[in-house]
Every structure is written in structure tokens, then in C-alpha cells.
Design a protein around this motif. Structure first.
Motif, PDB file in Angstrom:
ATOM      1  N   PRO A  42       0.843  -1.195   0.000  1.00  0.00           N
ATOM      2  CA  PRO A  42       0.000   0.000   0.000  1.00  0.00           C
ATOM      3  C   PRO A  42       0.885   1.255   0.000  1.00  0.00           C
ATOM      4  CG  PRO A  42      -0.761  -1.571   1.639  1.00  0.00           C
ATOM      5  CD  PRO A  42       0.571  -2.062   1.141  1.00  0.00           C
ATOM      6  N   SER A  43       0.434   2.303  -0.666  1.00  0.00           N
ATOM      7  CA  SER A  43       1.222   3.537  -0.780  1.00  0.00           C
ATOM      8  C   SER A  43       1.614   4.095   0.580  1.00  0.00           C
ATOM      9  CB  SER A  43       0.444   4.594  -1.563  1.00  0.00           C
ATOM     10  OG  SER A  43       0.252   4.162  -2.885  1.00  0.00           O
ATOM     11  N   ARG A  44       0.735   4.007   1.530  1.00  0.00           N
ATOM     12  CA  ARG A  44       1.015   4.556   2.869  1.00  0.00           C
ATOM     13  C   ARG A  44       2.068   3.748   3.625  1.00  0.00           C
ATOM     14  NH1 ARG A  44      -2.544   8.563   4.056  1.00  0.00           N
ATOM     15  NH2 ARG A  44      -4.420   8.637   2.779  1.00  0.00           N
ATOM     16  N   GLU A  45       2.413   2.562   3.135  1.00  0.00           N
ATOM     17  CA  GLU A  45       3.390   1.715   3.817  1.00  0.00           C
ATOM     18  C   GLU A  45       4.747   1.671   3.123  1.00  0.00           C
ATOM     19  OE1 GLU A  45       1.802  -2.166   4.671  1.00  0.00           O
ATOM     20  OE2 GLU A  45      -0.085  -1.316   5.397  1.00  0.00           O
ATOM     21  N   ILE A  46       4.912   2.394   2.033  1.00  0.00           N
ATOM     22  CA  ILE A  46       6.183   2.350   1.309  1.00  0.00           C
ATOM     23  C   ILE A  46       7.261   3.079   2.126  1.00  0.00           C
ATOM     24  CG2 ILE A  46       5.888   4.442  -0.102  1.00  0.00           C
ATOM     25  CD1 ILE A  46       7.124   1.220  -1.623  1.00  0.00           C
ATOM     26  N   PRO A  47       8.397   2.450   2.365  1.00  0.00           N
ATOM     27  CA  PRO A  47       9.467   3.143   3.084  1.00  0.00           C
ATOM     28  C   PRO A  47       9.938   4.382   2.309  1.00  0.00           C
ATOM     29  CG  PRO A  47       9.864   0.775   3.056  1.00  0.00           C
ATOM     30  CD  PRO A  47       8.728   1.049   2.102  1.00  0.00           C
ATOM     31  N   SER A  48      10.409   5.373   3.033  1.00  0.00           N
ATOM     32  CA  SER A  48      10.780   6.657   2.424  1.00  0.00           C
ATOM     33  C   SER A  48      12.084   6.600   1.629  1.00  0.00           C
ATOM     34  CB  SER A  48      10.879   7.736   3.498  1.00  0.00           C
ATOM     35  OG  SER A  48      11.875   7.396   4.442  1.00  0.00           O
ATOM     36  N   ASP A  49      12.761   5.458   1.615  1.00  0.00           N
ATOM     37  CA  ASP A  49      14.008   5.351   0.845  1.00  0.00           C
ATOM     38  C   ASP A  49      13.834   4.540  -0.438  1.00  0.00           C
ATOM     39  OD1 ASP A  49      13.720   2.827   2.026  1.00  0.00           O
ATOM     40  OD2 ASP A  49      15.863   2.617   2.451  1.00  0.00           O
ATOM     41  N   VAL A  50      12.579   4.322  -0.869  1.00  0.00           N
ATOM     42  CA  VAL A  50      12.289   3.531  -2.063  1.00  0.00           C
ATOM     43  C   VAL A  50      11.884   4.461  -3.209  1.00  0.00           C
ATOM     44  CG1 VAL A  50      10.742   1.777  -3.062  1.00  0.00           C
ATOM     45  CG2 VAL A  50      11.621   1.500  -0.735  1.00  0.00           C
ATOM     46  N   VAL A  51      12.423   4.209  -4.405  1.00  0.00           N
ATOM     47  CA  VAL A  51      12.105   5.006  -5.583  1.00  0.00           C
ATOM     48  C   VAL A  51      10.724   4.607  -6.102  1.00  0.00           C
ATOM     49  CG1 VAL A  51      12.799   5.635  -7.928  1.00  0.00           C
ATOM     50  CG2 VAL A  51      14.556   5.170  -6.192  1.00  0.00           C
ATOM     51  N   THR A  52       9.825   5.593  -6.132  1.00  0.00           N
ATOM     52  CA  THR A  52       8.476   5.406  -6.661  1.00  0.00           C
ATOM     53  C   THR A  52       8.302   6.355  -7.841  1.00  0.00           C
ATOM     54  OG1 THR A  52       7.534   7.086  -5.195  1.00  0.00           O
ATOM     55  CG2 THR A  52       7.575   4.801  -4.366  1.00  0.00           C
ATOM     56  N   MET A  53       7.153   6.284  -8.492  1.00  0.00           N
ATOM     57  CA  MET A  53       6.875   7.204  -9.591  1.00  0.00           C
ATOM     58  C   MET A  53       6.958   8.644  -9.083  1.00  0.00           C
ATOM     59  SD  MET A  53       6.280   5.587 -12.440  1.00  0.00           S
ATOM     60  CE  MET A  53       5.369   6.784 -13.399  1.00  0.00           C
ATOM     61  N   TYR A  54       7.608   9.480  -9.853  1.00  0.00           N
ATOM     62  CA  TYR A  54       7.812  10.904  -9.575  1.00  0.00           C
ATOM     63  C   TYR A  54       8.771  11.165  -8.428  1.00  0.00           C
ATOM     64  CZ  TYR A  54       4.655  11.589 -13.334  1.00  0.00           C
ATOM     65  OH  TYR A  54       4.102  11.541 -14.586  1.00  0.00           O
ATOM     66  N   SER A  55       9.548  10.153  -8.060  1.00  0.00           N
ATOM     67  CA  SER A  55      10.641  10.364  -7.114  1.00  0.00           C
ATOM     68  C   SER A  55      11.792  11.046  -7.840  1.00  0.00           C
ATOM     69  CB  SER A  55      11.154   9.031  -6.554  1.00  0.00           C
ATOM     70  OG  SER A  55      10.225   8.442  -5.694  1.00  0.00           O
ATOM     71  N   GLN A  56      12.516  11.883  -7.106  1.00  0.00           N
ATOM     72  CA  GLN A  56      13.741  12.508  -7.613  1.00  0.00           C
ATOM     73  C   GLN A  56      14.915  11.874  -6.892  1.00  0.00           C
ATOM     74  OE1 GLN A  56      13.409  16.706  -6.867  1.00  0.00           O
ATOM     75  NE2 GLN A  56      12.039  17.029  -8.586  1.00  0.00           N
ATOM     76  N   VAL A  57      15.888  11.397  -7.663  1.00  0.00           N
ATOM     77  CA  VAL A  57      17.039  10.715  -7.077  1.00  0.00           C
ATOM     78  C   VAL A  57      18.338  11.290  -7.620  1.00  0.00           C
ATOM     79  CG1 VAL A  57      15.796   8.544  -6.735  1.00  0.00           C
ATOM     80  CG2 VAL A  57      17.060   8.904  -8.844  1.00  0.00           C
ATOM     81  N   ILE A  58      19.374  11.159  -6.829  1.00  0.00           N
ATOM     82  CA  ILE A  58      20.731  11.405  -7.308  1.00  0.00           C
ATOM     83  C   ILE A  58      21.354  10.027  -7.499  1.00  0.00           C
ATOM     84  CG2 ILE A  58      23.032  12.326  -6.782  1.00  0.00           C
ATOM     85  CD1 ILE A  58      21.032  14.553  -7.159  1.00  0.00           C
ATOM     86  N   VAL A  59      21.851   9.792  -8.717  1.00  0.00           N
ATOM     87  CA  VAL A  59      22.527   8.528  -9.012  1.00  0.00           C
ATOM     88  C   VAL A  59      23.974   8.826  -9.388  1.00  0.00           C
ATOM     89  CG1 VAL A  59      20.417   7.344  -9.740  1.00  0.00           C
ATOM     90  CG2 VAL A  59      21.815   8.529 -11.440  1.00  0.00           C
ATOM     91  N   GLU A  60      24.824   7.841  -9.125  1.00  0.00           N
ATOM     92  CA  GLU A  60      26.236   7.959  -9.475  1.00  0.00           C
ATOM     93  C   GLU A  60      26.619   6.799 -10.383  1.00  0.00           C
ATOM     94  OE1 GLU A  60      30.290   7.277  -7.104  1.00  0.00           O
ATOM     95  OE2 GLU A  60      29.225   9.104  -6.478  1.00  0.00           O
ATOM     96  N   ASP A  61      27.111   7.141 -11.572  1.00  0.00           N
ATOM     97  CA  ASP A  61      27.574   6.132 -12.518  1.00  0.00           C
ATOM     98  C   ASP A  61      28.764   5.399 -11.908  1.00  0.00           C
ATOM     99  OD1 ASP A  61      29.506   5.279 -14.818  1.00  0.00           O
ATOM    100  OD2 ASP A  61      27.543   5.537 -15.781  1.00  0.00           O
TER     101      ASP A  61
END
Length: 133
Positions: A42-61
């Protein structure tokens, strides 16, 4: 209450519904592979460190060590040159459901395997209380 393991990939029920609306029952191969390793929550149970739709992330190659900001979005909102990456692309499918610290891998059109580490999650809609957008 379900305890999530550190290596698990998770998908919110609303993101799953969004994907079905986009694709019907036919997903691109990269997304089909990703979905096989994702657990629905459920959306309300997703941990805050998981990438979901419309998440903004910094990635390193992992090869070049170059960092960039990416936003995982629907195909209609994709603008790769601005960092808005479609969930239906190989890059987007590899990011969906991953946690901060995970390595996302995909195959480029050239056939090369690309790898990035998810360094930081700058924004996740669910963590800000948005469970419907």
C-alpha cells in the motif's frame, strides 16, 4: 506488519495501477523483468528510501563516478535531456522500486550494461503525504 528486507524491491499499489493504465497487460521487456522482483505494498506503507513514480534521485555512474539528478516519470512527462526518465525506459524500469544504496543496472541500446548507485532520494511523493498523484 510486514518487515521489508534490505534487498527487496517494492512497488506501491497506485504505481502498479498507473503502469497497468499505461501499458494494459503488455509491459516492455525491461519492466516485465523488474516487475517480477517487485513486491506490492500500500502507498502509505512504502518506506521513504524507495524510488516510486515521480521520485527525484541522485545517481552515481559506477564507471565514471559522475552524478546526476533523475526524476522517474510517466512517458508523457519524459524529457531525458532534463533528467525526467520514463518508467517504461530501461533506465526507469531499473530504478523503480529500488532503495537508496542499491545498484540499478540496464542494457543501453548499444548493448553495454550500465550501472548506477542510487545515492540520495531527494523527493518521494509518498514521503511528502501524496498518495494519489
Amino acid at each position: 506488519m510486514h518487515r521489508y528486507l534490505a534487498g527487496e524491491r517494492l512497488l506501491t499499489e497506485i504505481d502498479f495501477a498507473r503502469l497497468n493504465k499505461l501499458c494494459g497487460t503488455r509491459f516492455p521487456p525491461e519492466l516485465t523483468d523488474a516487475l517480477e522482483s517487485l513486491d506490492l505494498v500500500p502507498s502509505r506503507e512504502i518506506p521513504s528510501d524507495v524510488v516510486t513514480m515521480y521520485s527525484q534521485v541522485i545517481v552515481e555512474d559506477l564507471e565514471s563516478r559522475k552524478r546526476q539528478k533523475l526524476t522517474l516519470c510517466s512517458p508523457a512527462d519524459a524529457e531525458p535531456h532534463l533528467g525526467f526518465i520514463s518508467v517504461l525506459s530501461p533506465v526507469g524500469a531499473s530504478l523503480l522500486g529500488q532503495r537508496v544504496g542499491a545498484i540499478a543496472r540496464w542494457r543501453a541500446p548499444s548493448g553495454d550494461v550500465c550501472s548506477v548507485e542510487i545515492v540520495t532520494l531527494l523527493f518521494q511523493p509518498e514521503a511528502s503525504g501524496d498518495f494519489t498523484t
